[in-house]
Design a protein around this motif. Structure first.
Motif, PDB file in Angstrom:
ATOM      1  N   THR A 124       4.126   1.568  -1.150  1.00 29.70           N
ATOM      2  CA  THR A 124       4.521   1.792  -2.600  1.00 29.70           C
ATOM      3  C   THR A 124       3.561   2.135  -3.582  1.00 29.70           C
ATOM      4  O   THR A 124       3.905   2.569  -4.634  1.00 29.70           O
ATOM      5  CB  THR A 124       5.247   0.503  -3.101  1.00 29.70           C
ATOM      6  OG1 THR A 124       4.191  -0.690  -3.311  1.00 29.70           O
ATOM      7  CG2 THR A 124       6.100   0.070  -2.121  1.00 29.70           C
ATOM      8  N   LEU A 125       2.198   2.030  -3.283  1.00 33.85           N
ATOM      9  CA  LEU A 125       1.272   2.349  -4.231  1.00 33.85           C
ATOM     10  C   LEU A 125       0.960   3.753  -4.043  1.00 33.85           C
ATOM     11  O   LEU A 125      -0.115   4.300  -4.751  1.00 33.85           O
ATOM     12  CB  LEU A 125       0.053   1.270  -4.223  1.00 33.85           C
ATOM     13  CG  LEU A 125       0.206   0.057  -4.519  1.00 33.85           C
ATOM     14  CD1 LEU A 125      -1.030  -0.701  -4.206  1.00 33.85           C
ATOM     15  CD2 LEU A 125       0.439   0.010  -5.990  1.00 33.85           C
ATOM     16  N   GLY A 126       1.460   4.469  -3.006  1.00 32.13           N
ATOM     17  CA  GLY A 126       1.029   5.925  -2.591  1.00 32.13           C
ATOM     18  C   GLY A 126       0.372   6.085  -1.456  1.00 32.13           C
ATOM     19  O   GLY A 126      -0.076   7.421  -1.155  1.00 32.13           O
ATOM     20  N   ALA A 127      -0.146   5.148  -0.726  1.00 32.54           N
ATOM     21  CA  ALA A 127      -0.599   5.569   0.580  1.00 32.54           C
ATOM     22  C   ALA A 127       0.358   6.116   1.741  1.00 32.54           C
ATOM     23  O   ALA A 127       1.411   5.327   1.717  1.00 32.54           O
ATOM     24  CB  ALA A 127      -1.409   4.428   0.975  1.00 32.54           C
ATOM     25  N   GLY A 136      -4.131   2.437  -5.986  1.00 35.22           N
ATOM     26  CA  GLY A 136      -2.969   3.219  -5.759  1.00 35.22           C
ATOM     27  C   GLY A 136      -3.318   4.745  -6.555  1.00 35.22           C
ATOM     28  O   GLY A 136      -2.752   5.731  -6.190  1.00 35.22           O
ATOM     29  N   ALA A 157       0.771  -1.261  -0.093  1.00 36.48           N
ATOM     30  CA  ALA A 157      -0.142   0.153  -0.135  1.00 36.48           C
ATOM     31  C   ALA A 157       1.083   1.215   0.055  1.00 36.48           C
ATOM     32  O   ALA A 157       0.527   2.229  -0.613  1.00 36.48           O
ATOM     33  CB  ALA A 157      -0.979   0.054   1.268  1.00 36.48           C
ATOM     34  N   THR A 201      -0.137   2.769 -11.766  1.00 33.78           N
ATOM     35  CA  THR A 201       0.251   4.048 -11.449  1.00 33.78           C
ATOM     36  C   THR A 201       1.646   4.339 -12.003  1.00 33.78           C
ATOM     37  O   THR A 201       2.037   5.496 -11.727  1.00 33.78           O
ATOM     38  CB  THR A 201       0.581   4.120  -9.753  1.00 33.78           C
ATOM     39  OG1 THR A 201       1.617   3.013  -9.618  1.00 33.78           O
ATOM     40  CG2 THR A 201      -0.469   3.841  -9.041  1.00 33.78           C
ATOM     41  N   ARG A 203      -2.213  -3.932 -10.615  1.00 39.21           N
ATOM     42  CA  ARG A 203      -2.145  -3.048  -9.439  1.00 39.21           C
ATOM     43  C   ARG A 203      -1.039  -2.327  -9.347  1.00 39.21           C
ATOM     44  O   ARG A 203      -0.824  -1.021  -9.044  1.00 39.21           O
ATOM     45  CB  ARG A 203      -2.731  -3.681  -8.235  1.00 39.21           C
ATOM     46  CG  ARG A 203      -2.531  -2.635  -6.829  1.00 39.21           C
ATOM     47  CD  ARG A 203      -2.885  -3.552  -5.614  1.00 39.21           C
ATOM     48  NE  ARG A 203      -1.798  -4.260  -5.386  1.00 39.21           N
ATOM     49  CZ  ARG A 203      -1.869  -5.217  -4.405  1.00 39.21           C
ATOM     50  NH1 ARG A 203      -2.743  -5.276  -3.187  1.00 39.21           N
ATOM     51  NH2 ARG A 203      -0.802  -6.055  -4.127  1.00 39.21           N
ATOM     52  N   ALA A 204       0.135  -3.054  -9.722  1.00 42.52           N
ATOM     53  CA  ALA A 204       1.646  -2.246  -9.711  1.00 42.52           C
ATOM     54  C   ALA A 204       1.769  -1.384 -10.848  1.00 42.52           C
ATOM     55  O   ALA A 204       2.544  -0.618 -10.569  1.00 42.52           O
ATOM     56  CB  ALA A 204       2.647  -3.601  -9.327  1.00 42.52           C
TER      57      ALA A 204
END
Lengths: 268, 348
Positions: free
Chosen positions: A178-181, B96, A176, B147, B143-144
């Protein structure tokens, strides 16, 4: 019927299961019989039971018990969940000691817990005086009931929430991030929702434990009377017959709340 | 593109020390190593979710060492997918984008692009626990990449999949890499996976980089016994190398002389891949170099391939296809001839 017979046959055919079943049955009846007996004997005198139900003092005591336990649970939630998350996610020197200390209120006599609280929140002590200066007293007051309940029941919430957070794989949180959270978003979107089941269970346990608290509450706040104290007072003043209906009502209310909340949680 | 300078990480008793890597833009770079070598720790350090002790990480000329994970343009995919179990596939992929504050229109465009790329349109409304392993890994990849990260970190992405699904997901990953031109850092313990997917390989062991090179370098020229063993070279010997004649070296192995095309001298190791050794029941005509006779001591059946151990001495392992093995009708105790080219013998 066939199913029951099959289960009975299975239990009897396995010696270990049979032995454990018999031993388990003893403790099960040990729990159920006194509660059932009291409910049945209360039902045998319906007039006294209904008089007690309609007794304003009883209703006020039960209501006071329910909402003070709820406030204690809310306070426990606000301060206990962050601690539970911290303990679940971090290793540090003395962590075992901290975890042990958090559970001390469960193992000490609750009257002793009440005395300990008096030493901090009593009128002659610093914290009690500080709160007293802003008009909050913890002796013979609702606030006193709340902190007594909070002290003895918050370990249940912290432990349950901590176990819940531990079950959330830390890599979910890492993904999460690394996904921007941000760390806050990770907590609110990932960690908390995934530990919710344990947190809700902990809250129910804490509330239930708060409702049943007697020892610590009686030391800090004999008045206003919570249901367990009123029950004790009636037993002392009028004997078993007058205490029994209050006990029956308390058991019915507690069991109902417990069952309803459990059902709500498991439905999720 | 990514430059890792003297990276050290301490994690309890485990240490990752002095890691130096340079990965080019759009490169498919493999980190190959056994379990416990520090591969995942390395990826997590690059992603910023594992605190490092010393060193620097640079991405596109920018020092990202102190940057928060959410600020680095780096995504990670784990072996066991790490899909958010309480979200649908759609919400997993959108996570993301939501966290990065995309508007709904852009989110819809990005979502549609990745689901088409990975052919997972039909999975969008499902929860992760209803998906197969291959589907989960595709969703994790979607998902990876949704973004638009600059680097995709893959932590044993095929490790939890059955052989058939491995093949499919492996192809999907290579397709993604080709179509998006994304830089991939893929860690694995599987040598075949490394050879078939990577442009370059770094072999990691005991918390340090042992060798970096092209797939051919790692395959043909291991620089240590660790790398040779890990890349399944099979035949590794210790001995003494001496200059033989112009451009050739003789490797003396307890009296047996093996000829190599190198100039190395002194005590060293020699390795030769089993598939480079020719085995015959009859005499093999050659110029005399590396021609030996030995006795078959063991067969290991590996399905399509049979490993044949021949004692020269020392024992040497050769490979035969099942068909050749059956045609040659070899048996334990049979005397056979072995030969290999000097260029196949690698000294280090």
């Amino acid at each position: 019927m066939n199913r029951i017979l099959r289960i009975v046959r299975y239990i009897v055919s396995n010696k270990l299961t049979f032995t454990f079943f018999l031993l388990g049955l003893v403790i099960f009846f040990f729990i159920v019989v006194p509660l059932g007996k009291m409910l049945i004997s209360s039902a045998e005198e319906p007039a006294l039971f209904w008089t007690t139900v309609l007794d304003r003092e009883v209703a006020a005591a039960i209501w006071l018990t329910l909402y003070t336990a709820l406030i204690a649970t809310i306070v426990g939630f606000i301060f206990g969940i962050p601690l539970a998350y911290f303990l679940a996610r971090h290793e540090f020197f003395g962590k075992k000691l901290v975890e042990g200390l958090i559970n001390v209120p469960i193992v000490i006599p609750h009257t002793a817990a009440g005395i300990a609280l008096l030493f901090v929140f009593g009128r002659s002590f610093a914290v009690g005086r500080a709160f007293g200066s802003i008009g909050i007293s913890f002796v013979d007051s609702t606030a006193g009931i709340v902190i007594a309940m909070l002290f003895v029941s918050v370990p249940f919430l912290i432990d349950s929430a901590k176990e819940g957070f531990k079950k959330v794989d830390v890599r979910l949180e890492r993904v999460a991030r690394t996904l921007g959270a941000s760390p806050w978003q990770v907590f609110t979107h990932i960690s908390f929702p995934l530990a919710k089941q344990s947190i809700v269970a902990g809250n129910i346990m804490m509330w239930a434990r708060g409702i049943s608290e007697f020892g610590a509450v009686i030391i800090l706040a004999y008045h206003p009377m919570t249901a367990p104290i009123l029950l004790f007072q009636r037993f002392e003043a009028f004997g078993l017959d007058h205490a029994r209906p209050i006990a029956a009502i308390l058991i019915i209310v507690s069991v109902l709340i417990f069952v309803i909340l459990r059902m709500l949680v498991s439905r999720r | 593109m990514i430059e890792i300078r003297s990276l050290s990480v301490e994690l309890g008793a485990f240490t990752l020390h002095n890691i130096c890597l340079n990965i080019n833009r759009s490169e498919y770079f493999i980190v190959l190593g056994p379990t416990g070598a520090g591969k995942t720790v390395l990826l997590e350090s690059i992603a910023g979710v594992q605190p490092i002790k010393t060193g620097q990480i640079w991405l596109e000329g920018e020092d990202i060492t102190g940057m928060k994970p959410e600020e680095r343009k780096v995504s990670i995919v784990y072996q066991d997918y790490m899909l958010f179990p309480h979200y649908s596939v759609r919400n997993n992929i959108l996570f993301g984008l939501k966290m990065r504050g995309y508007n709904p229109q852009d989110m819809a465009i990005s979502l549609s692009k990745v689901v088409q790329l990975l052919s997972i349109e039909q999975l969008l409304s499902r929860k992760p626990n209803t998906l197969s392993g291959g589907e989960k890994q595709k969703v994790a990849l979607a998902r990876a990449i949704v973004t638009n990260p600059e680097v995709l970190l893959l932590d044993e992405p095929l490790g939890a999949l059955d052989p058939q699904t491995r093949e499919n997901v492996g192809q999907e990953i290579l397709k993604l890499h080709e179509e998006l031109g994304i830089t991939v850092l893929h860690v694995t313990h599987d040598f075949e996976e490394a050879i078939t997917m990577g442009d370059r390989i770094a072999v990691i062991g005991e918390g340090e980089i042992k060798q970096i090179g092209t797939t051919t370098d790692i395959f043909r020229k291991p620089n240590s016994e660790f790398v040779a063993r890990f890349t399944m070279t099979g035949n590794i010997f210790s001995g003494l190398a001496m200059k033989e004649r112009h451009g050739k070296t003789a490797f003396n192995l307890n009296g047996t002389k093996l000829i190599a095309d190198t100039n190395l001298e002194g005590p060293c190791h020699a390795s030769i891949r089993p598939e480079d050794i020719l085995i015959s029941s009859d005499t093999i005509a050659n110029d005399g170099d590396n021609h030996f006779m030995g006795v078959i001591t063991r067969f290991v059946n590996k399905g399509a391939i049979i490993n044949v151990t021949v004692n020269l001495p020392p024992p040497v392992t050769c490979l035969l296809t099942r068909r050749t093995f059956e045609e040659m009708r070899l048996s334990i105790g049979q005397q056979v001839h072995l030969t290999f080219s000097p260029s196949s013998l690698h000294l280090f």
